[in-house]
Scaffold this motif. Structure first.
Motif, PDB file in Angstrom:
ATOM      1  N   TYR A 349      14.432 -57.205  -0.718  1.00 55.87           N
ATOM      2  CA  TYR A 349      13.782 -58.200  -1.112  1.00 55.87           C
ATOM      3  C   TYR A 349      14.603 -59.553  -0.740  1.00 55.87           C
ATOM      4  CZ  TYR A 349      10.860 -55.383  -3.767  1.00 55.87           C
ATOM      5  OH  TYR A 349       8.979 -54.509  -3.345  1.00 55.87           O
ATOM      6  N   ASN A 350      15.477 -59.608  -0.484  1.00 52.74           N
ATOM      7  CA  ASN A 350      16.623 -60.900  -0.177  1.00 52.74           C
ATOM      8  C   ASN A 350      17.756 -60.901  -1.345  1.00 52.74           C
ATOM      9  OD1 ASN A 350      16.650 -60.516   2.633  1.00 52.74           O
ATOM     10  ND2 ASN A 350      14.582 -61.880   2.878  1.00 52.74           N
ATOM     11  N   LEU A 351      17.799 -60.334  -2.002  1.00 55.26           N
ATOM     12  CA  LEU A 351      18.694 -60.381  -3.479  1.00 55.26           C
ATOM     13  C   LEU A 351      20.028 -60.930  -2.887  1.00 55.26           C
ATOM     14  CD1 LEU A 351      16.965 -57.880  -5.995  1.00 55.26           C
ATOM     15  CD2 LEU A 351      16.660 -60.397  -5.410  1.00 55.26           C
ATOM     16  N   ALA A 352      20.768 -61.403  -3.339  1.00 57.29           N
ATOM     17  CA  ALA A 352      21.882 -62.117  -3.263  1.00 57.29           C
ATOM     18  C   ALA A 352      22.560 -61.018  -4.406  1.00 57.29           C
ATOM     19  CB  ALA A 352      22.405 -63.810  -3.953  1.00 57.29           C
ATOM     20  N   ILE A 353      22.454 -60.148  -3.950  1.00 59.70           N
ATOM     21  CA  ILE A 353      23.574 -58.981  -5.251  1.00 59.70           C
ATOM     22  C   ILE A 353      24.011 -57.918  -4.009  1.00 59.70           C
ATOM     23  CG2 ILE A 353      22.995 -57.204  -6.863  1.00 59.70           C
ATOM     24  CD1 ILE A 353      20.962 -58.382  -7.395  1.00 59.70           C
ATOM     25  N   SER A 354      25.769 -57.947  -4.355  1.00 56.58           N
ATOM     26  CA  SER A 354      26.639 -56.856  -4.007  1.00 56.58           C
ATOM     27  C   SER A 354      27.429 -56.445  -5.617  1.00 56.58           C
ATOM     28  CB  SER A 354      27.587 -58.338  -3.449  1.00 56.58           C
ATOM     29  OG  SER A 354      27.957 -58.856  -3.503  1.00 56.58           O
ATOM     30  N   TRP A 355      28.264 -55.191  -4.761  1.00 59.23           N
ATOM     31  CA  TRP A 355      29.602 -54.389  -5.218  1.00 59.23           C
ATOM     32  C   TRP A 355      30.143 -54.228  -4.503  1.00 59.23           C
ATOM     33  CZ3 TRP A 355      31.024 -50.561  -3.665  1.00 59.23           C
ATOM     34  CH2 TRP A 355      31.608 -49.451  -4.769  1.00 59.23           C
ATOM     35  N   LYS A 356      31.620 -54.277  -5.243  1.00 65.87           N
ATOM     36  CA  LYS A 356      32.626 -53.862  -4.497  1.00 65.87           C
ATOM     37  C   LYS A 356      33.440 -53.169  -5.414  1.00 65.87           C
ATOM     38  CE  LYS A 356      33.326 -59.002  -2.545  1.00 65.87           C
ATOM     39  NZ  LYS A 356      34.251 -60.669  -2.813  1.00 65.87           N
ATOM     40  N   SER A 357      34.314 -52.408  -4.707  1.00 67.02           N
ATOM     41  CA  SER A 357      35.220 -51.190  -5.088  1.00 67.02           C
ATOM     42  C   SER A 357      35.958 -51.696  -6.160  1.00 67.02           C
ATOM     43  CB  SER A 357      36.237 -50.275  -4.422  1.00 67.02           C
ATOM     44  OG  SER A 357      36.262 -51.256  -3.253  1.00 67.02           O
ATOM     45  N   LYS A 358      36.388 -52.932  -6.682  1.00 72.71           N
ATOM     46  CA  LYS A 358      37.235 -53.610  -7.219  1.00 72.71           C
ATOM     47  C   LYS A 358      36.006 -53.481  -8.434  1.00 72.71           C
ATOM     48  CE  LYS A 358      36.761 -58.133  -6.688  1.00 72.71           C
ATOM     49  NZ  LYS A 358      36.082 -58.407  -7.918  1.00 72.71           N
ATOM     50  N   ASP A 359      34.706 -53.618  -8.856  1.00 69.83           N
ATOM     51  CA  ASP A 359      34.221 -53.724 -10.067  1.00 69.83           C
ATOM     52  C   ASP A 359      34.049 -52.699 -10.599  1.00 69.83           C
ATOM     53  OD1 ASP A 359      34.436 -56.323  -9.556  1.00 69.83           O
ATOM     54  OD2 ASP A 359      32.143 -56.847  -8.398  1.00 69.83           O
ATOM     55  N   ILE A 360      34.822 -51.692 -10.459  1.00 69.52           N
ATOM     56  CA  ILE A 360      34.582 -50.360 -11.704  1.00 69.52           C
ATOM     57  C   ILE A 360      35.327 -50.293 -12.374  1.00 69.52           C
ATOM     58  CG2 ILE A 360      34.598 -47.712 -10.714  1.00 69.52           C
ATOM     59  CD1 ILE A 360      34.695 -47.857  -7.872  1.00 69.52           C
ATOM     60  N   ILE A 361      34.557 -49.370 -13.444  1.00 67.56           N
ATOM     61  CA  ILE A 361      35.635 -50.029 -14.316  1.00 67.56           C
ATOM     62  C   ILE A 361      35.902 -48.299 -15.227  1.00 67.56           C
ATOM     63  CG2 ILE A 361      35.490 -50.875 -17.561  1.00 67.56           C
ATOM     64  CD1 ILE A 361      33.920 -53.102 -16.594  1.00 67.56           C
ATOM     65  N   VAL A 362      36.761 -47.269 -15.508  1.00 63.97           N
ATOM     66  CA  VAL A 362      36.982 -46.200 -16.121  1.00 63.97           C
ATOM     67  C   VAL A 362      37.532 -46.589 -17.427  1.00 63.97           C
ATOM     68  CG1 VAL A 362      38.230 -44.082 -15.842  1.00 63.97           C
ATOM     69  CG2 VAL A 362      37.758 -45.665 -14.010  1.00 63.97           C
ATOM     70  N   VAL A 363      36.320 -46.342 -18.436  1.00 65.98           N
ATOM     71  CA  VAL A 363      36.218 -45.460 -19.559  1.00 65.98           C
ATOM     72  C   VAL A 363      37.210 -44.802 -20.258  1.00 65.98           C
ATOM     73  CG1 VAL A 363      35.028 -46.344 -21.743  1.00 65.98           C
ATOM     74  CG2 VAL A 363      33.738 -47.728 -19.957  1.00 65.98           C
ATOM     75  N   ASP A 364      38.094 -45.272 -20.954  1.00 67.59           N
ATOM     76  CA  ASP A 364      38.792 -44.174 -22.114  1.00 67.59           C
ATOM     77  C   ASP A 364      37.907 -43.708 -22.963  1.00 67.59           C
ATOM     78  OD1 ASP A 364      41.526 -44.608 -20.648  1.00 67.59           O
ATOM     79  OD2 ASP A 364      41.544 -46.658 -21.914  1.00 67.59           O
ATOM     80  N   CYS A 365      37.754 -42.246 -22.997  1.00 65.30           N
ATOM     81  CA  CYS A 365      36.204 -41.916 -23.341  1.00 65.30           C
ATOM     82  C   CYS A 365      37.442 -40.450 -24.154  1.00 65.30           C
ATOM     83  CB  CYS A 365      35.034 -41.785 -22.708  1.00 65.30           C
ATOM     84  SG  CYS A 365      35.119 -40.972 -21.145  1.00 65.30           S
ATOM     85  N   PRO A 366      36.354 -39.932 -24.902  1.00 61.63           N
ATOM     86  CA  PRO A 366      36.367 -38.749 -25.266  1.00 61.63           C
ATOM     87  C   PRO A 366      36.599 -37.159 -24.157  1.00 61.63           C
ATOM     88  CG  PRO A 366      34.424 -39.149 -26.695  1.00 61.63           C
ATOM     89  CD  PRO A 366      35.221 -40.441 -26.043  1.00 61.63           C
ATOM     90  N   GLN A 367      37.681 -36.601 -24.680  1.00 65.41           N
ATOM     91  CA  GLN A 367      37.670 -35.484 -22.986  1.00 65.41           C
ATOM     92  C   GLN A 367      37.418 -33.829 -23.617  1.00 65.41           C
ATOM     93  OE1 GLN A 367      39.458 -36.573 -19.814  1.00 65.41           O
ATOM     94  NE2 GLN A 367      37.917 -38.155 -20.878  1.00 65.41           N
ATOM     95  N   LEU A 368      37.177 -33.345 -22.753  1.00 67.13           N
ATOM     96  CA  LEU A 368      36.444 -31.993 -22.748  1.00 67.13           C
ATOM     97  C   LEU A 368      37.534 -31.027 -23.342  1.00 67.13           C
ATOM     98  CD1 LEU A 368      37.210 -30.336 -20.778  1.00 67.13           C
ATOM     99  CD2 LEU A 368      34.692 -30.930 -19.577  1.00 67.13           C
ATOM    100  N   SER A 369      37.122 -30.034 -24.406  1.00 71.13           N
ATOM    101  CA  SER A 369      38.524 -29.420 -24.563  1.00 71.13           C
ATOM    102  C   SER A 369      37.571 -27.719 -24.208  1.00 71.13           C
ATOM    103  CB  SER A 369      38.765 -28.781 -25.473  1.00 71.13           C
ATOM    104  OG  SER A 369      37.609 -28.566 -26.904  1.00 71.13           O
ATOM    105  N   GLN A 370      36.353 -27.368 -23.475  1.00 73.68           N
ATOM    106  CA  GLN A 370      35.889 -26.331 -23.322  1.00 73.68           C
ATOM    107  C   GLN A 370      35.463 -26.553 -21.525  1.00 73.68           C
ATOM    108  OE1 GLN A 370      36.026 -23.662 -24.671  1.00 73.68           O
ATOM    109  NE2 GLN A 370      36.808 -24.498 -26.751  1.00 73.68           N
TER     110      GLN A 370
END
Length: 415
Positions: A349-370
């Motif tokens: 559809y010729n959309l002017a949308i792009s993605w770059k590797s810098k646009d990754i957000i690693v969220v601090d979230c609860p970690q597994l214990s098992q």
């Protein structure tokens, strides 16, 4: 944190700003109506609503309701004229069987000549005259490969003359029948016992079994069938909640949730353009309808949740990983795979949308214990995010409850 040349703290989610954005090409309106005003698609509520989307400089409209999407000609915001409709037909176990029709509509109903298709494909199933969901007069039937279905005088003649390919699933072999009665390879066990057959059922479009229930009650890792059933459940419940809202402020404030199927990302069984074909009217931009979009990935048995944020011309991807001690290149590779899945829509559809590797957000979230709980954590992340509850409140007790109660109730055979 963001992945780039330097690690940065997570910024304010851009999703909060997205709802305020408007598009000049499309106009979105919520239209309320009473159930007695449309006889074909109604429910027991006296006050219902649907989303009407109007594209600039066109007479056609897109109508979105709980169980269907319609694209075509309208009259007074009702289906009238030529159009195409995608209807979700759910059984008692919430398994969806699409009914897709293209043809004539009158007074908000299917009424006239048209074509029924094989699911979300361009392959015709039958041509004829339809009234509501019923075929009144048949003109022509088709096979799934698009060939014309030849009418036979009786079943025996059909078996003798029809040429087709079938799959012997028990032996995992393909064989062709050119003429004569079907010849099948010898089968030491022609069919499973009735008891084993009763140990399996289909719910939320996923084949499940008692083994899945056993894995939930134990400490075993859950497989993709349980995950997929839960994600389909979330999509189903989101539609139910949204279209049962009663006031315009509630509707406008609600953030719709879409979880892109695991198989679409992992196995690529179906082209994404076909999967989202009902959004062709708005140039495939399903993110105009859904404000919270997720996808899950599996890496060597470890489950990760990704949230896709569509901004004006950029895509950002948030990563929720319950075991996040991984090198940045791992997340870059994973997110690039997601972009490769979405990119065909932007090209089509010729959309002017792009993605770059810098646009990754690693969220601090609860970690597994098992070690076997990563799939449960993904379900917990989704549940808390769409409920606007802080992820910090996810504890091991919450994980155990989701495993042994919530997921168990979704997977079990009972309705």
């Amino acid at each position: 944190m963001r992945l780039g040349l330097k690690l940065k703290k997570e910024s304010k989610p851009p999703q909060e700003q997205q709802q305020e954005q408007t598009t000049q090409e499309f106009k979105f309106d919520f239209v309320f109506f009473n159930s007695n005003q449309q006889q074909q698609f109604d429910n027991l509520d006296s006050k219902l609503f649907k989303l009407i989307i109007q594209k600039k400089n066109t007479k056609e409209q897109m109508i979105i309701y709980k169980d269907y999407v319609y694209i075509g000609e309208t009259q007074n915001n009702q289906m009238h004229g030529n159009g195409k409709i995608y209807i979700k037909q759910y059984d008692a176990y919430c398994n969806n069987n699409y009914f897709i029709f293209e043809g004539q509509f009158q007074n908000n109903e299917i009424n006239g000549k048209g074509i029924e298709y094989y699911g979300k494909t361009n392959n015709k199933k039958v041509e004829g005259v339809f009234l509501k969901l019923s075929l009144i007069e048949k003109f022509q039937e088709y096979n799934q490969d698009g060939s014309i279905l030849v009418k036979q005088t009786n079943l025996q003649q059909s078996q003798l003359q029809q040429s087709f390919i079938q799959e012997d699933r028990n032996n995992n072999k393909m064989f062709r029948i050119k003429s004569g009665i079907k010849q099948t390879p010898s089968q030491p066990q022609q069919q499973k016992s009735q008891i084993k057959q009763n140990d399996k059922w289909t719910k939320f479009d996923v084949e499940l079994s008692k083994d899945h229930l056993s894995s939930l009650l134990s400490e075993k890792a859950i497989n993709d069938s349980i995950i997929e059933a839960y994600l389909n459940y979330i999509n189903y419940i989101d539609s139910e909640k949204f279209f049962n809202l009663k006031s315009l402020p509630e509707i406008q404030a609600y953030k719709r949730t879409l979880i892109i199927p695991y198989f679409l990302f992992e196995q690529q069984k179906i082209d994404i353009l076909n999967y989202f074909v009902e959004f062709s009217y708005i140039k495939g931009q399903f993110w105009q309808i859904y404000q919270q979009i997720f996808i899950i990935v599996n890496s060597n048995g470890h489950w990760i949740l990704l949230e896709i944020l569509f901004e004006t011309q950029d895509i950002k991807i948030k990563v929720y990983d319950c075991c996040s001690k991984k090198k940045p290149i791992f997340y870059v590779t994973t997110c690039k795979h997601v972009w490769n899945m979405i990119e065909p829509i932007t090209k089509q559809y010729n959309l002017a949308i792009s993605w770059k590797s810098k646009d990754i957000i690693v969220v601090d979230c609860p970690q597994l214990s098992q070690p076997n709980d990563s799939g449960i954590f993904v379900c917990a992340y989704i549940k808390y995010l769409i409920s606007n509850i802080s992820l910090d409140q996810i504890t091991q007790e919450v994980i155990n409850n989701i495993r042994k109660t919530e997921l168990f109730n979704i997977v079990k055979k009972e309705k």
